[in-house]
Write a protein that holds these residues in place. Structure first.
Motif, short mmCIF file in Angstrom:
data_model
loop_
_atom_site.label_atom_id
_atom_site.label_comp_id
_atom_site.label_asym_id
_atom_site.label_seq_id
_atom_site.Cartn_x
_atom_site.Cartn_y
_atom_site.Cartn_z
N ARG A 1 -7.74 -9.42 13.20
CA ARG A 1 -9.03 -8.75 13.06
C ARG A 1 -9.20 -8.27 11.62
NH1 ARG A 1 -9.53 -3.66 16.63
NH2 ARG A 1 -9.94 -4.97 18.42
N PHE A 2 -8.10 -7.84 11.02
CA PHE A 2 -8.12 -7.38 9.63
C PHE A 2 -8.44 -8.54 8.70
CE2 PHE A 2 -5.79 -5.85 5.76
CZ PHE A 2 -6.67 -4.83 5.48
N TRP A 3 -7.86 -9.70 9.00
CA TRP A 3 -8.10 -10.90 8.20
C TRP A 3 -9.59 -11.26 8.25
CZ3 TRP A 3 -9.84 -15.91 8.71
CH2 TRP A 3 -9.53 -16.78 7.65
N ARG A 4 -10.16 -11.19 9.44
CA ARG A 4 -11.59 -11.51 9.60
C ARG A 4 -12.45 -10.51 8.82
NH1 ARG A 4 -12.29 -11.19 15.15
NH2 ARG A 4 -10.60 -12.59 15.73
N ALA A 18 -9.85 19.16 7.49
CA ALA A 18 -9.60 17.73 7.61
C ALA A 18 -10.76 16.93 7.00
CB ALA A 18 -9.42 17.36 9.08
N ALA A 19 -11.94 17.54 6.97
CA ALA A 19 -13.13 16.84 6.46
C ALA A 19 -13.01 16.47 4.98
CB ALA A 19 -14.37 17.71 6.68
N ILE A 20 -12.06 17.05 4.28
CA ILE A 20 -11.84 16.69 2.88
C ILE A 20 -11.35 15.24 2.76
CG2 ILE A 20 -9.81 18.19 3.05
CD1 ILE A 20 -9.34 18.23 0.26
N ALA A 21 -10.73 14.74 3.84
CA ALA A 21 -10.17 13.38 3.78
C ALA A 21 -10.72 12.44 4.85
CB ALA A 21 -8.65 13.44 3.89
N PHE A 22 -11.23 13.01 5.95
CA PHE A 22 -11.65 12.18 7.08
C PHE A 22 -13.14 12.34 7.37
CE2 PHE A 22 -7.15 13.03 7.71
CZ PHE A 22 -6.65 11.77 8.03
N THR A 23 -13.75 11.26 7.89
CA THR A 23 -15.16 11.33 8.28
C THR A 23 -15.27 12.12 9.60
OG1 THR A 23 -15.05 9.34 9.64
CG2 THR A 23 -15.57 9.03 7.30
N GLN A 24 -16.48 12.56 9.94
CA GLN A 24 -16.69 13.29 11.19
C GLN A 24 -16.22 12.45 12.39
OE1 GLN A 24 -16.98 16.34 12.23
NE2 GLN A 24 -16.93 16.78 10.03
N ASP A 25 -16.54 11.18 12.37
CA ASP A 25 -16.12 10.27 13.46
C ASP A 25 -14.60 10.21 13.58
OD1 ASP A 25 -18.67 9.66 14.13
OD2 ASP A 25 -18.67 7.65 13.23
N PHE A 35 -3.53 4.89 13.31
CA PHE A 35 -4.71 5.69 13.56
C PHE A 35 -5.99 4.87 13.33
CE2 PHE A 35 -8.19 8.14 11.63
CZ PHE A 35 -8.56 8.89 12.74
N GLN A 36 -6.02 4.12 12.24
CA GLN A 36 -7.22 3.34 11.93
C GLN A 36 -7.53 2.32 13.01
OE1 GLN A 36 -6.13 2.29 7.83
NE2 GLN A 36 -8.14 3.03 7.23
N SER A 37 -6.47 1.70 13.57
CA SER A 37 -6.73 0.71 14.63
C SER A 37 -7.21 1.42 15.90
CB SER A 37 -5.50 -0.16 14.88
OG SER A 37 -4.46 0.62 15.41
N GLU A 78 -10.81 2.47 15.40
CA GLU A 78 -11.74 1.35 15.50
C GLU A 78 -12.02 1.00 16.96
OE1 GLU A 78 -12.25 -3.21 14.28
OE2 GLU A 78 -10.61 -2.16 13.25
N SER A 79 -10.96 0.95 17.77
CA SER A 79 -11.13 0.65 19.21
C SER A 79 -11.96 1.73 19.89
CB SER A 79 -9.78 0.58 19.91
OG SER A 79 -8.87 -0.12 19.14
N TRP A 80 -11.65 2.98 19.56
CA TRP A 80 -12.34 4.13 20.15
C TRP A 80 -13.82 4.09 19.81
CZ3 TRP A 80 -11.98 7.72 23.66
CH2 TRP A 80 -12.59 8.96 23.51
N THR A 81 -14.14 3.77 18.55
CA THR A 81 -15.53 3.70 18.10
C THR A 81 -16.26 2.57 18.81
OG1 THR A 81 -14.68 4.37 15.96
CG2 THR A 81 -16.97 3.74 16.03
N THR A 82 -15.59 1.44 18.96
CA THR A 82 -16.20 0.29 19.65
C THR A 82 -16.48 0.65 21.10
OG1 THR A 82 -14.74 -1.04 18.28
CG2 THR A 82 -15.92 -2.19 20.01
N LEU A 83 -15.52 1.34 21.72
CA LEU A 83 -15.65 1.74 23.12
C LEU A 83 -16.83 2.69 23.31
CD1 LEU A 83 -13.84 1.07 25.55
CD2 LEU A 83 -12.77 3.31 25.27
#
Ligand SMILES: [Mn+2]
Length: 412
Positions: free
Chosen positions: A2-5, A326-333, A395-397, A400-405
């Motif tokens: 998926r990363f390659w794509r 945490a918002a200094i490094a991470f998005t709200q999502d 965490f990133q993977s 991504e799954s959580w956001t898609t869901l």
């Protein structure tokens, strides 16, 4: 796969990835004196004579790779990393034929110091003050003439013995000036230097640099006033190169205390070297990537840069550097995903509970470290950069799954 794509997607450009570096930084810098530290690093990738992977030369000899230029925001008081500000990722194409002096600044790679600073001003608009810091390579007259403004200062190690408007050279004035102070400073270990203490003398003063006679930039002002601060080692042990830094800055340096403050700010530059080291052999090892095109390797570099900056922030939060959100490094999502994971990762005993206030960076660091395989027991060795890296990738993977869901449910 998926990363390659993702990397192959023509809509995912290096430019867009770099634009994404500073989303959180804009907020994090609000009301602070920010040290905006920039530097360039060469990232070599393995190639063969038949397969250069589209990469131009880096370093000396037959090494090919990409160049990463990055600017990082650091709080001047606490040394806390506030995130990446901007930069460039590129690979060299072909040979330049015109001699260096005849090319306008925008043709040259050295243009990056100025353009990165100019673009940074928007990202750093909420900062109270900005000091752009970089090494000798960036001692360019146009940088002195163009970059500083009411809010923006420059602090650069001198490369040239500049000619002065009043006649003579910078070096001559420094030599003639009196020693203002002496002190013993700690030198951290480097690739080419052991950690040691150094006995140094301090000099400072002010000069007006003269516009160079050669070069194409004759529209710049004829002179720029700067302050110099020189640190020179007085008693050097045998076989050791004495330390000498000649720093130039637009910050007024009127007292010994001012001069030491300039030295302290310049020394914060080590964080960008640590950042590059973290991306390479000692950390994320991006040189080992097997991706076959320069375009994808450049994108990978841009993605790894953001990850490396976040890892530095997590390590600092682990050490309790400053109470950050945490918002200094991470998005709200991303913070929502962290919250969802928080309960899952906590053990039954009190010892395994996240001891940090929710939504702080230390809280996020605890979660990321657990995802990276850290046990979470107070007695366990504290998580290191590699644990944070593994945790962040996982965490990133998950994110991504959580956001898609979530998106899928929204569409029902
Ligand atoms: Mn450099």
């Amino acid at each position: 796969m998926r990363f390659w794509r993702f990397l192959s997607n023509p809509r995912v450009t290096v430019k867009a990835l770099i634009a994404g570096w500073s989303e959180q930084t804009k907020m994090a810098v609000r009301g602070r004196h920010v040290l905006a530290i920039q530097d360039t690093s060469e990232i070599p990738f393995e190639t063969t004579a038949d397969n250069r992977r589209g990469l131009g030369k880096v370093k000396k000899g037959n090494v090919h790779g990409v160049l990463l230029h990055a600017m990082m925001a650091v709080d001047a008081g606490s040394g806390i990393c506030l995130g990446l500000v901007g930069g460039q990722v590129w690979t060299r194409q072909g040979k330049t034929k015109k001699p260096h002096r005849e090319r306008s600044l925008s043709d040259k790679e050295s243009e990056r110091w100025l353009s990165t600073s100019a673009e940074a001003k928007e990202t750093l608009a909420q900062a109270e003050m900005v000091t752009f810091i970089s090494d000798r390579e960036s001692d360019i007259y146009a940088h002195w003439a163009r970059t500083p403004d009411e809010k923006a200062h420059l602090l650069v190690r001198a490369m040239h013995d500049h000619r002065l408007v009043a006649g003579g050279t910078l070096g001559e004035v420094v030599k003639r000036s009196q020693i203002a102070d002496k002190a013993t400073i700690e030198l951290a270990g480097r690739a080419n230097r052991r950690a040691r203490k150094a006995r140094v003398s301090l000099r400072f003063g002010s000069v007006e640099l003269q516009r160079p006679r050669h070069g194409v930039e004759q529209n710049l002002p004829k002179g720029v006033t700067v302050y110099f601060v020189e640190i020179a080692e007085t008693h050097t042990p045998k076989g050791v190169t004495p330390v000498r830094w000649l720093l130039l800055t637009t910050h007024p340096v009127e007292t010994t205390a001012d001069a030491w403050k300039i030295v302290a700010w310049y020394r914060q530059r080590w964080i960008i070297e640590q950042f590059f080291r973290l991306m390479k052999k000692q950390g994320l090892k991006i040189e080992d990537s097997q991706l076959q095109s320069a375009d994808r390797l450049a994108k990978l570099t841009a993605i790894a840069a953001r990850a490396a900056a976040i890892i530095i922030q997590l390590v600092q939060a682990r050490d309790g550097g400053e109470d950050q959100l945490a918002a200094i490094a991470f998005t709200q999502d991303e913070i929502e995903t962290l919250s969802a994971l928080a309960d899952e990762l906590e053990g039954k005993t009190k010892l395994q509970k996240n001891p940090h206030r929710p939504h702080t960076l230390a809280w996020a660091a605890w979660i990321i470290a657990k995802l990276g395989g850290w046990t979470g027991y107070a007695k366990a060795r504290p998580p290191g950069p590699i644990t944070f890296h593994n945790g962040f990738a996982y965490f990133q993977s998950l994110h991504e799954s959580w956001t898609t869901l979530k998106g899928a449910f929204k569409n029902v």
